[in-house]
Design a protein around this motif. Structure first.
Motif, PDB file in Angstrom:
ATOM      1  N   PHE A   1       0.940  -1.167   0.052  1.00 40.35           N
ATOM      2  CA  PHE A   1       0.030  -0.100  -0.016  1.00 40.35           C
ATOM      3  C   PHE A   1       0.821   1.176   0.118  1.00 40.35           C
ATOM      4  N   ASN A   2       2.039   1.135   0.289  1.00 34.43           N
ATOM      5  CA  ASN A   2       2.836   2.144   0.471  1.00 34.43           C
ATOM      6  C   ASN A   2       3.728   2.450  -1.195  1.00 34.43           C
ATOM      7  N   THR A   3       2.852   2.121  -2.035  1.00 34.68           N
ATOM      8  CA  THR A   3       3.482   2.611  -3.347  1.00 34.68           C
ATOM      9  C   THR A   3       2.865   3.498  -4.147  1.00 34.68           C
ATOM     10  N   SER A   4       3.452   4.090  -5.160  1.00 32.26           N
ATOM     11  CA  SER A   4       2.645   5.181  -6.057  1.00 32.26           C
ATOM     12  C   SER A   4       1.586   4.251  -6.799  1.00 32.26           C
ATOM     13  N   LEU A   5       2.116   3.001  -7.093  1.00 26.32           N
ATOM     14  CA  LEU A   5       0.658   2.260  -8.019  1.00 26.32           C
ATOM     15  C   LEU A   5      -0.467   2.056  -7.323  1.00 26.32           C
ATOM     16  N   PHE A   6      -0.352   1.786  -5.995  1.00 26.57           N
ATOM     17  CA  PHE A   6      -1.655   1.900  -5.310  1.00 26.57           C
ATOM     18  C   PHE A   6      -2.388   2.894  -5.013  1.00 26.57           C
ATOM     19  N   LYS A   7      -1.525   3.914  -4.504  1.00 30.34           N
ATOM     20  CA  LYS A   7      -1.789   5.297  -4.013  1.00 30.34           C
ATOM     21  C   LYS A   7      -2.688   6.112  -5.206  1.00 30.34           C
ATOM     22  N   GLN A   8      -1.847   6.123  -6.385  1.00 31.74           N
ATOM     23  CA  GLN A   8      -2.655   6.759  -7.697  1.00 31.74           C
ATOM     24  C   GLN A   8      -3.592   6.007  -8.171  1.00 31.74           C
ATOM     25  N   THR A   9      -3.616   4.552  -8.315  1.00 32.52           N
ATOM     26  CA  THR A   9      -4.817   3.922  -8.778  1.00 32.52           C
ATOM     27  C   THR A   9      -5.791   4.132  -7.990  1.00 32.52           C
ATOM     28  N   PHE A  10      -5.871   4.393  -6.713  1.00 33.16           N
ATOM     29  CA  PHE A  10      -6.907   4.363  -5.756  1.00 33.16           C
ATOM     30  C   PHE A  10      -7.477   5.858  -6.051  1.00 33.16           C
ATOM     31  N   GLN A  11      -6.596   6.779  -6.168  1.00 36.14           N
ATOM     32  CA  GLN A  11      -6.939   8.256  -6.370  1.00 36.14           C
ATOM     33  C   GLN A  11      -7.913   8.357  -7.505  1.00 36.14           C
ATOM     34  N   ARG A  12      -7.553   7.746  -8.568  1.00 38.78           N
ATOM     35  CA  ARG A  12      -8.363   7.531 -10.121  1.00 38.78           C
ATOM     36  C   ARG A  12      -9.612   7.169 -10.003  1.00 38.78           C
ATOM     37  N   ILE A  13     -10.016   6.250  -8.932  1.00 36.99           N
ATOM     38  CA  ILE A  13     -11.253   5.910  -8.846  1.00 36.99           C
ATOM     39  C   ILE A  13     -12.320   7.064  -8.587  1.00 36.99           C
ATOM     40  N   PHE A  14     -11.636   8.005  -8.001  1.00 33.36           N
ATOM     41  CA  PHE A  14     -12.444   9.191  -7.667  1.00 33.36           C
ATOM     42  C   PHE A  14     -12.216  10.451  -8.769  1.00 33.36           C
ATOM     43  N   SER A  15     -11.796  10.098  -9.990  1.00 28.40           N
ATOM     44  CA  SER A  15     -11.257  11.030 -10.831  1.00 28.40           C
ATOM     45  C   SER A  15     -12.975  11.377 -11.339  1.00 28.40           C
ATOM     46  N   LYS A  16     -12.821  12.938 -11.867  1.00 25.66           N
ATOM     47  CA  LYS A  16     -14.263  13.441 -12.136  1.00 25.66           C
ATOM     48  C   LYS A  16     -14.131  13.793 -13.580  1.00 25.66           C
ATOM     49  N   ASP A  17     -15.394  13.784 -14.150  1.00 33.04           N
ATOM     50  CA  ASP A  17     -15.452  14.039 -15.688  1.00 33.04           C
ATOM     51  C   ASP A  17     -15.704  15.704 -15.784  1.00 33.04           C
ATOM     52  N   PHE A  18     -16.237  16.251 -17.052  1.00 32.66           N
ATOM     53  CA  PHE A  18     -16.216  17.424 -17.446  1.00 32.66           C
ATOM     54  C   PHE A  18     -17.095  18.443 -16.462  1.00 32.66           C
ATOM     55  N   ASN A  19     -18.004  17.580 -16.052  1.00 27.03           N
ATOM     56  CA  ASN A  19     -19.108  18.002 -15.309  1.00 27.03           C
ATOM     57  C   ASN A  19     -18.992  17.915 -13.758  1.00 27.03           C
TER      58      ASN A  19
END
Lengths: 657, 236
Positions: free
Chosen positions: A269-287
């Motif tokens: 869990f202390n890797t950039s791969l997990f941290k950023q993948t997890f963040q991207r779940i909450f990424s937003k679209d144009f709206n």
């Protein structure tokens, strides 16, 4: 509306329920792993919408359901990790069956005000974020001591059971994600995948082949039952597994696969791969809305000459029979409707149809067949929407209009659809049988659409519509989706999970990785995925979807080592080195899940990631046969594309096939 | 990306928000690089190169042999073609954000703590009548923690500078912008900020709600918040 084939409707009426996120957290982690996970979860509270509901279950030897309150004292319900409970028992023990009354919150009336529903275990972010941040911050490693030579006792099976039961009892039939974070395999209770003795390793493919995987059947059954229950409730299950050893993804894979949840696999869990993948779940679209959507049902309707054979993707069957449902099943069949509880803009189902010709009647000239796809779903803004896609195509006679059919052939889509079928079959059939089946399909295609003289392989030609198709099949046969023995069962399950849900472009990348070559001779160009593309004065960028590999040819590596990039008169060399890095960055910035990043060079130990993917046109066996010394020979006994094509042509033109 | 209020060195901070760090090689082999929140949320311009093309294998089966500048193993010490040669470099200008771009060492002028703490405490005071006592106290506790960490030298320069920007946005009632900065700090610097940042987040939300109530008292009618568009259509 002739110019639009897809129309989306927004449903105005009806209650709008908030999105729900239930975190199920393994506390049997190393200290810095747990700390990193805690921080990621705290961070996620800033990414969730304020009115989303959030809940927390932690587990190790015991399973703890945390009651979230704004008061100072935090309470939790503790369950034994060894005993499985039914959903009803769980709901009783959590006190859900008596007082499940929605709480109305009085606020100045607004036209679209909805009654606010929550529960002691699932509270809105805007109310609970401070307390939950503290609660997460105070989480400790599982207190039960782990003796030498033992694994921690991890009750994943019961933890998931409780999560599913809790959501069923509080918020059935509304968008919710159960997010399981785990750092090792389940080792006790229902769903255990391996015992707690470290000297007994977790099952490998060889163990499975020899029927030596003690817990596999029972554990798989436990998670399948949970997955089906969750899908019936309209919820989805994600698994975030970060560990150096396997965590039981093979047994648990149905949880994300049937519900449309995500599967993320990392080393820690202390890797950039997990941290950023997890963040991207909450990424937003144009709206400014999340890309994730929930609770979808897909209905397919066809005109009378077509029947539905089935679908392959992250879905379950809704068992809706009807006149357009075929008796021949491919994938999840026997239905014209499926449920996809979790989806996002890349979610893709492969849908298989059958042409039925009643009483051998000729297809009317100029007649058209039509298919309509109706998807109802909950958008992340909590609106309900319906999306309708309608397509129609002309019928063509297979005898007299073969060239028409050929011209309309989409070889990329065909390759992915065949591949999905092959991988689907590989889950239940023997590997060699699947390969033989794929080969037979390819030979039949060549027999039907190839131009050749019988018994004359050298005369065989395929039109441009098929220029890439045999190559795709060749690479598919060598891919980790069908060749499992180079990977652990967990890794295979991970690769197959992503393959079964991605869109066309990404799926093709997985089947046949992209290879681009950078040189002083011009702009970057795509090159054959072949050992002849590995040259001393080139830089290669390979994208397998799961890995981005940058490979410096021998001369480039020597120049870099000599430091030419730092000299002003060799600035163009500096640009050359930077170009693939920039292109890699564009891919890394956008892709979900985040790929591994390998930066290597000729002779480097990690060059194997490139060497194992390219077609071995030059091996130690045939290097001198080609008479040239370009390219890097691959040490392998694998069949090359050339040999494969030769055999294919021979079989296609033979009268005996 | 945040707007840059004039005169606070905002431009450097904005640039510093677009960075790429290497991944954690100790914990994950081939861990990919870490992108800052600013880089990840950029909608970005059109992609320069779309790497999705393939080459068909030749039908007659022989492998292609592209011409190569160097024949045989290159002699060591053989230099690359120099820039002075007439051949143009294959790629255009370097992009503004490249890999390995670190935060530029800005003027190390220390950010005064009071510039951040005073406005935050004032904002909290403004919410006193409106916010529940317990929430009020909780936010207050966290601001005290922020002060303690700042004074104790536990916060890095980028965090301090971004907090200054956040406070600016708060003072100008730009709630969304302030919220975005809080998010960027949680994503990029969670270890430093997680204990107290949720208090700042809540403070922004409370201030927003107080201000909208005050606005309501002044203007009796309000436009409905959600405009739904019936029959939303899109072409395939």
């Amino acid at each position: 509306m002739p110019q639009f084939s897809t129309i989306e409707y927004v449903i105005q009426r009806g209650a709008r329920s908030p999105l729900i996120f239930l975190y199920v957290v393994d506390t049997c982690l190393e200290e810095d792993d747990l700390q990193a996970l805690k921080e990621s979860l705290q961070m996620s509270l800033s990414l969730l919408p304020p009115d989303a509901l959030v809940g927390l279950i932690t587990f190790g030897r015991m399973v703890q359901v945390h009651e979230l309150s704004c008061e100072g004292i935090s309470k939790s319900y503790v369950f034994r990790g060894t005993k499985d409970l039914t959903a009803k028992q769980i709901q009783d023990m959590l006190g859900l069956t008596k007082s499940a009354m929605p709480m109305q919150q009085a606020r100045p009336a607004q036209p679209q005000e909805q009654p606010f529903v929550s529960s002691r275990f699932l509270q809105p972010v805007h109310k609970i974020d401070m307390n939950l941040t503290d609660l997460l911050g105070e989480l400790q490693r599982d207190p039960w001591p782990v003796t030498q030579g033992k694994r921690p006792l991890r009750s994943t099976g019961v933890a998931l059971s409780i999560a599913v039961g809790l959501l069923e009892g509080t918020f059935p039939n509304t968008g919710a994600r159960i997010m399981l974070f785990t750092g090792g395999p389940p080792t006790q209770g229902p769903g255990m995948v391996v015992g707690d003795e470290l000297k007994t390793p977790i099952r490998s493919w060889h163990d499975i082949e020899k029927d030596n995987a003690r817990f596999m059947k029972k554990a798989t059954k436990h998670y399948e039952m949970l997955a089906n229950q969750t899908a019936a409730n309209g919820h989805c299950i994600d698994i975030y597994a970060c560990a150096l050893d396997q965590t039981g993804l093979l047994e648990m894979k149905c949880c994300p696969n049937l519900t449309g949840g995500y599967m993320v696999m990392g080393d820690s869990f202390n890797t950039s791969l997990f941290k950023q993948t997890f963040q991207r779940i909450f990424s937003k679209d144009f709206n400014g809305d999340f890309r994730m959507a929930f609770g979808a049902t897909l209905e397919v309707k066809t005109s009378r000459e077509l029947k539905i054979a089935g679908a392959i993707g992250p879905c379950v069957s809704l068992n809706v029979k009807g006149p357009c449902v075929s008796e021949n099943e491919l994938g999840v069949g026997g239905t014209s409707q499926w449920k996809i509880c979790g989806l996002d803009p890349t979610s893709t189902l492969g849908i298989y149809f059958e042409v039925v010709n009643q009483h051998n009647a000729p297809i009317p000239q100029g007649g058209r067949g039509a298919i309509q796809f109706v998807t109802q779903y909950q958008h992340s803004s909590t609106q309900k929407r319906i999306r309708v896609t309608t397509i129609a195509r002309n019928w063509a006679d297979a005898q007299s209009q073969l060239r028409h059919i050929e011209a309309a052939f989409d070889q990329e889509a065909a390759a992915v659809l065949m591949a999905r079928l092959g991988v689907f079959r590989a889950e239940s059939e023997e590997g060699p049988d699947v390969l033989r089946w794929l080969d037979r399909q390819l030979i039949r295609l060549c027999q039907k659409f190839g131009q050749y003289n019988k018994e004359d392989p050298a005369s065989f030609r395929l039109s441009d519509s098929f220029s890439l198709y045999p190559q795709f099949m060749f690479h598919l046969r060598r891919s980790p989706f069908l060749q499992v023995f180079n990977n652990s069962p967990d890794e295979s399950s991970y690769y197959r999970h992503h393959f079964a849900r991605q869109d066309l472009t990404q799926s093709l990348i997985m089947i046949q990785p992209i290879l681009y070559s950078y040189s002083f001779h011009g702009p970057p160009e795509p090159v054959l995925l072949d050992s002849s593309s590995i040259l001393a004065d080139r830089i290669l960028l390979m994208d397998t979807f799961f890995q981005i590999v940058i490979y410096l040819g021998e001369t480039i590596a020597q120049w870099r080592k000599a430091g030419y990039q730092d000299m002003p008169e060799y600035e163009n060399f500096k640009h050359l080195l930077q170009a693939p890095l920039d292109d890699a960055q564009e891919i890394l910035q956008a892709r979900f899940p985040m790929p591994r990043y390998i930066n290597t060079e000729h002779g480097g130990s990690q060059a194997r990631f490139l060497l194992s993917k390219v077609n071995p046109s030059q091996t130690h066996n045939n290097l001198y046969a080609w008479g040239q010394e370009t390219g890097a020979p691959i040490l392998t006994d694998d069949v090359s594309l050339q040999v494969f094509m030769d055999h294919l042509k021979k079989l296609a033109v033979s009268s005996a096939s | 990306m945040t707007r840059c209020p004039a005169g606070t060195g905002g431009a450097e901070v904005a640039m510093a928000e677009l960075y790429v760090k290497p991944g954690n090689k100790e914990r994950g082999w081939n861990d990919p690089p870490q992108f800052s929140y600013g880089l990840q949320t950029q909608t970005g311009g059109p992609k320069r190169t779309s790497l999705t093309k393939r080459v068909a294998a030749p039908q007659d089966g022989s492998p292609r042999a592209p011409t190569s500048e160097t024949s045989g193993p290159p002699p060591v010490g053989h230099p690359p073609p120099s820039s002075k040669a007439s051949r143009p470099p294959p790629m255009g200008t370097c992009p503004a954000t490249g890999v390995e771009l670190q935060t530029s060492p800005v003027t190390e002028s220390e950010v005064p703590m009071e510039d951040v703490l005073r406005p935050l405490e004032q904002a909290l005071e403004d919410c006193r009548g409106h916010t529940k006592k317990q929430v009020h106290d909780d936010i207050g506790r966290r601001l005290a923690l922020l002060q303690e960490q700042w004074a104790g030298g536990k916060l890095s320069i980028p965090v301090k500078k971004r907090m200054v920007l956040l406070v600016q946005e708060l003072l100008h009632h730009q709630w969304d912008a302030a919220d975005d900065i809080h998010r960027s700090l949680m994503v990029d610097h969670v270890t430093e900020v997680s204990q107290w940042m949720v208090g700042v987040k809540r403070l922004i939300a409370e201030k927003r709600s107080v201000s909208s109530e005050e606005a309501k008292e002044e203007t009796p009618t309000m436009a409905p918040e959600n405009q739904t568009v019936p029959g939303f259509q899109q072409s395939s």
